[in-house]
Design a protein around this motif. Structure first.
Motif, mmCIF file in Angstrom:
data_model
loop_
_atom_site.group_PDB
_atom_site.id
_atom_site.type_symbol
_atom_site.label_atom_id
_atom_site.label_comp_id
_atom_site.label_asym_id
_atom_site.label_seq_id
_atom_site.Cartn_x
_atom_site.Cartn_y
_atom_site.Cartn_z
ATOM 1 N N LYS A 35 -7.695 13.218 -25.196
ATOM 2 C CA LYS A 35 -8.505 13.055 -24.106
ATOM 3 C C LYS A 35 -7.980 11.852 -23.411
ATOM 4 C CE LYS A 35 -12.280 15.678 -25.520
ATOM 5 N NZ LYS A 35 -13.842 15.686 -25.631
ATOM 6 N N MET A 36 -6.825 11.608 -23.291
ATOM 7 C CA MET A 36 -5.795 10.686 -22.404
ATOM 8 C C MET A 36 -4.640 10.669 -21.745
ATOM 9 S SD MET A 36 -5.611 8.067 -26.203
ATOM 10 C CE MET A 36 -3.796 6.854 -25.004
ATOM 11 N N SER A 37 -5.021 10.224 -20.143
ATOM 12 C CA SER A 37 -3.623 10.187 -19.348
ATOM 13 C C SER A 37 -2.401 8.858 -20.176
ATOM 14 C CB SER A 37 -4.291 9.986 -18.244
ATOM 15 O OG SER A 37 -3.050 9.696 -16.940
ATOM 16 N N LEU A 38 -1.204 10.560 -19.823
ATOM 17 C CA LEU A 38 0.147 9.281 -20.620
ATOM 18 C C LEU A 38 1.174 9.192 -19.953
ATOM 19 C CD1 LEU A 38 0.926 11.279 -24.087
ATOM 20 C CD2 LEU A 38 -0.964 9.435 -23.710
ATOM 21 N N TRP A 39 0.575 9.294 -18.835
ATOM 22 C CA TRP A 39 1.063 9.086 -16.773
ATOM 23 C C TRP A 39 1.395 8.133 -17.376
ATOM 24 C CZ3 TRP A 39 2.580 6.990 -13.359
ATOM 25 C CH2 TRP A 39 3.575 7.177 -12.079
ATOM 26 N N PRO A 40 2.609 7.907 -17.082
ATOM 27 C CA PRO A 40 4.231 8.049 -16.573
ATOM 28 C C PRO A 40 5.344 8.700 -18.204
ATOM 29 C CG PRO A 40 4.637 6.297 -15.993
ATOM 30 C CD PRO A 40 3.119 6.245 -16.573
ATOM 31 N N LEU A 41 4.235 8.118 -18.919
ATOM 32 C CA LEU A 41 5.310 8.369 -20.134
ATOM 33 C C LEU A 41 5.943 9.755 -20.959
ATOM 34 C CD1 LEU A 41 2.624 6.115 -22.822
ATOM 35 C CD2 LEU A 41 5.243 5.351 -21.778
ATOM 36 N N PRO A 42 5.187 10.862 -20.529
ATOM 37 C CA PRO A 42 6.411 11.620 -20.540
ATOM 38 C C PRO A 42 6.911 11.932 -19.915
ATOM 39 C CG PRO A 42 3.594 12.226 -20.486
ATOM 40 C CD PRO A 42 4.261 11.163 -20.484
ATOM 41 N N TYR A 43 7.957 11.391 -19.181
ATOM 42 C CA TYR A 43 8.921 11.626 -17.884
ATOM 43 C C TYR A 43 9.776 10.399 -18.611
ATOM 44 C CZ TYR A 43 4.865 14.567 -16.222
ATOM 45 O OH TYR A 43 3.922 15.787 -15.957
ATOM 46 N N ILE A 44 9.322 9.676 -19.705
ATOM 47 C CA ILE A 44 9.950 8.961 -19.759
ATOM 48 C C ILE A 44 11.265 9.413 -20.760
ATOM 49 C CG2 ILE A 44 11.351 6.657 -20.298
ATOM 50 C CD1 ILE A 44 8.309 6.192 -18.878
ATOM 51 N N ILE A 46 1.116 3.806 -29.597
ATOM 52 C CA ILE A 46 -0.270 3.427 -29.195
ATOM 53 C C ILE A 46 -0.848 4.752 -30.116
ATOM 54 C CG2 ILE A 46 0.269 2.390 -27.329
ATOM 55 C CD1 ILE A 46 0.180 4.986 -25.467
ATOM 56 N N ARG A 47 -0.330 5.882 -30.420
ATOM 57 C CA ARG A 47 -1.037 7.501 -31.186
ATOM 58 C C ARG A 47 -2.220 6.706 -31.614
ATOM 59 N NH1 ARG A 47 0.226 12.294 -34.203
ATOM 60 N NH2 ARG A 47 0.083 13.939 -32.405
ATOM 61 N N HIS A 48 -3.666 7.307 -31.449
ATOM 62 C CA HIS A 48 -4.410 7.442 -32.172
ATOM 63 C C HIS A 48 -4.421 8.089 -34.012
ATOM 64 C CE1 HIS A 48 -7.245 5.256 -29.251
ATOM 65 N NE2 HIS A 48 -6.720 6.500 -28.170
ATOM 66 N N LYS A 49 -4.904 7.530 -34.507
ATOM 67 C CA LYS A 49 -4.985 8.437 -36.100
ATOM 68 C C LYS A 49 -5.634 9.490 -35.784
ATOM 69 C CE LYS A 49 -4.292 4.150 -38.591
ATOM 70 N NZ LYS A 49 -4.074 3.285 -39.806
ATOM 71 N N GLN A 50 -6.926 9.471 -34.770
ATOM 72 C CA GLN A 50 -7.570 10.664 -35.035
ATOM 73 C C GLN A 50 -7.966 11.358 -33.985
ATOM 74 O OE1 GLN A 50 -8.583 12.729 -37.122
ATOM 75 N NE2 GLN A 50 -8.741 11.267 -39.167
ATOM 76 N N PRO A 51 -7.716 12.248 -33.403
ATOM 77 C CA PRO A 51 -8.197 13.047 -32.187
ATOM 78 C C PRO A 51 -9.846 12.833 -31.535
ATOM 79 C CG PRO A 51 -7.325 14.734 -33.775
ATOM 80 C CD PRO A 51 -7.709 13.460 -34.539
ATOM 81 N N PHE A 52 -9.933 12.544 -30.791
ATOM 82 C CA PHE A 52 -11.205 12.485 -30.058
ATOM 83 C C PHE A 52 -11.987 14.219 -30.481
ATOM 84 C CE2 PHE A 52 -9.676 8.916 -26.921
ATOM 85 C CZ PHE A 52 -10.735 8.184 -28.026
ATOM 86 N N ASN A 53 -10.846 15.509 -29.838
ATOM 87 C CA ASN A 53 -11.375 16.463 -30.160
ATOM 88 C C ASN A 53 -12.157 16.882 -31.378
ATOM 89 O OD1 ASN A 53 -8.924 16.979 -30.501
ATOM 90 N ND2 ASN A 53 -9.557 18.839 -29.219
#
Length: 210
Positions: A173-182, A193-200
């Motif tokens: 539940k995060m906005s990654l823009w513009p990371l996916p496009y680099i 920076i990714r979390h160890k556990q997802p929110f969902n």
């Protein structure tokens, strides 16, 4: 990005890789690329060869998160991606079926992996800039099928990165823009920076009525 859209860059990559002239390298060229032999080949092509080993490894944690989401199991194309790169991962993602009962899977810890791969990638870019020749590299692309295939595979993996990172962002539940496009660097930063556990997380199981 809709997963079916991956078939467009996939088909383009195959066409570009196969079409055009091919002046083969010497019979021991693969050993020279593995050992980063700058006496035999220029640095940009050698670094790209190594980066195409880094890229599938960086994508692996995102494909791992798809284990309970997509069918068939994505770990097989993830593993073969180290050999054939995006040429196998792209059609898999395009044709894989969404699981009717998807359940979250515990994500792999990726911070250390992201840092290590980022350092390796920076080192490869530095090595390329100090030992490579852009004009010679592009002559390889135009005349040699192996280097041409590596080049289009890198861009194909960049399209795959967009698809997988956007799917991963929905889990967190995060906005990654513009990371996916680099290409590559955006993915490596996300691994850091990714979390160890997802929110969902999976909903609690129902208690049986006594």
């Amino acid at each position: 990005m809709t997963r079916k859209f991956l078939l467009i860059p996939w088909a383009a990559a195959i066409a570009i890789a196969l079409l055009g002239p091919n002046e083969p390298f010497s019979s021991r060229f693969l050993l020279d690329f593995i050992t980063y032999n700058t006496d035999a080949y220029e640095g940009y092509s050698l670094s790209l060869f190594s980066i195409l080993g880094v890229y599938p490894l960086a994508l692996f944690p995102l494909l791992w998160s798809e284990v309970n989401q997509l069918r068939p199991n994505p770990l097989l194309p993830a593993a073969t991606g180290f050999v054939v790169g995006g040429f196998i991962i792209a059609p898999y993602l395009a044709f894989a079926r969404q699981s009717p009962y998807p359940t979250p899977i515990k994500p792999l810890p990726t911070r250390l992996l992201g840092v290590l791969l980022l350092l390796v990638t920076i080192g490869l870019f530095i090595a390329a800039s100090t030992t490579g020749n852009v004009a010679e590299y592009w002559s390889y692309v135009e005349q040699n099928q192996f280097v041409r295939t590596m080049t289009v595979d890198f861009f194909l993996l960049a399209f795959i990165q967009i698809t997988l990172m956007n799917r991963d962002a929905k889990r967190y539940k995060m906005s990654l823009w513009p990371l996916p496009y680099i290409p590559l660097f955006g993915l490596l930063f996300w691994l850091i920076i990714r979390h160890k556990q997802p929110f969902n997380v999976a909903p609690p199981s129902r208690q049986k009525m006594k």
